[in-house]
Design a protein around this motif. Structure first.
Motif, mmCIF file in Angstrom:
data_model
loop_
_atom_site.group_PDB
_atom_site.id
_atom_site.type_symbol
_atom_site.label_atom_id
_atom_site.label_comp_id
_atom_site.label_asym_id
_atom_site.label_seq_id
_atom_site.Cartn_x
_atom_site.Cartn_y
_atom_site.Cartn_z
ATOM 1 N N ILE A 32 -32.110 30.367 36.778
ATOM 2 C CA ILE A 32 -30.761 30.348 36.222
ATOM 3 C C ILE A 32 -30.724 31.315 35.046
ATOM 4 O O ILE A 32 -31.533 31.208 34.117
ATOM 5 N N GLU B 268 -26.111 33.294 31.753
ATOM 6 C CA GLU B 268 -24.703 32.979 31.996
ATOM 7 C C GLU B 268 -24.538 31.786 32.934
ATOM 8 O O GLU B 268 -23.425 31.471 33.350
ATOM 9 N N ARG C 12 -25.772 31.509 35.998
ATOM 10 C CA ARG C 12 -25.699 31.900 37.400
ATOM 11 C C ARG C 12 -27.085 31.905 38.031
ATOM 12 O O ARG C 12 -28.075 32.126 37.347
ATOM 13 N N ASP D 127 -30.049 33.508 39.768
ATOM 14 C CA ASP D 127 -30.566 34.871 39.763
ATOM 15 C C ASP D 127 -31.213 35.178 41.110
ATOM 16 O O ASP D 127 -32.406 34.965 41.321
#
Length: 208
Positions: A169, A172, A174, A176
């Motif tokens: 993670i 941000e 998200r 990866d």
């Protein structure tokens, strides 16, 4: 050149695998009604929708049995887990493609540690960067029409929950994908990791 797959002499249907590539691998763990566990890779796999969250995988009827153990299991229990195949797990994934007799636990065969799932019974691959727990919502049978074809079964599953290794993670929040290095399937026995990755801005403003 134009190829008619139904009339061209010597046509090999595996050409589709080389053209529609690379493809993500659905490493599917499932459990039979008798409690037996199965783990098998499917290169005919993808995300169908995010809202609702739905994935699919498909396979043709094998030569040695009515249907693959994974299909038999999801028919019985209606559950499965998708395990992301990171590049470092490619060899273990390949071992689980062995056409072992029904009842053989591929986790044990390939020496892959299991982890418990939260909402479904099948275990997940502990070393995978991400796992998707799924409930079957539909099975679609595609019947053969021409010589040389076999029945294909398509499984659609709703994602009930996700397990994500926090190491993948980003700042941000998200996932990866580049760091996870998913293994993809090409034609024949060819596999690939991610190559060059670029960002292309969308020509329209996305909704928040």
């Amino acid at each position: 050149m134009f190829i008619d797959p139904y009339t061209t002499p010597g046509f090999r249907r595996t050409i589709f695998n080389a053209i529609v590539a690379p493809r993500p691998i659905g490493w599917i763990s499932s459990m039979g009604g008798d409690g037996s566990v199965n783990l098998a890779p499917f290169s005919q796999f993808n995300l169908v929708s995010t809202a609702p969250p739905v994935v699919m995988f498909a396979c043709n009827q094998p030569e040695d049995r009515e249907e693959k153990d994974t299909i038999a299991n999801v028919r019985q229990t209606g559950e499965f887990v998708v395990n992301l195949v990171s590049w470092n797990l490619r060899e273990a994934m390949n071992i689980t493609s062995t056409p072992a007799p029904r009842g053989v636990d591929e986790f044990v065969l390939a020496n892959i540690p299991k982890a418990a799932s939260m909402k479904v019974k099948p275990p997940r691959v502990a070393a995978s960067p991400a796992n998707l727990e799924c409930r079957v919502i539909r099975l679609m049978e595609i019947e053969p029409e021409f010589p040389g074809e076999t029945k294909s079964t398509v499984v659609f599953g709703r994602v009930l929950g996700l397990h994500i290794d926090e190491a993948y993670i980003d700042a941000e929040g998200r996932f990866d994908t580049v760091k996870a290095q998913p293994t993809t399937r090409l034609g024949g026995a060819l596999y690939a990791a991610l190559g060059e990755v670029v960002e292309i801005a969308s020509p329209f403003k996305r909704r928040a």
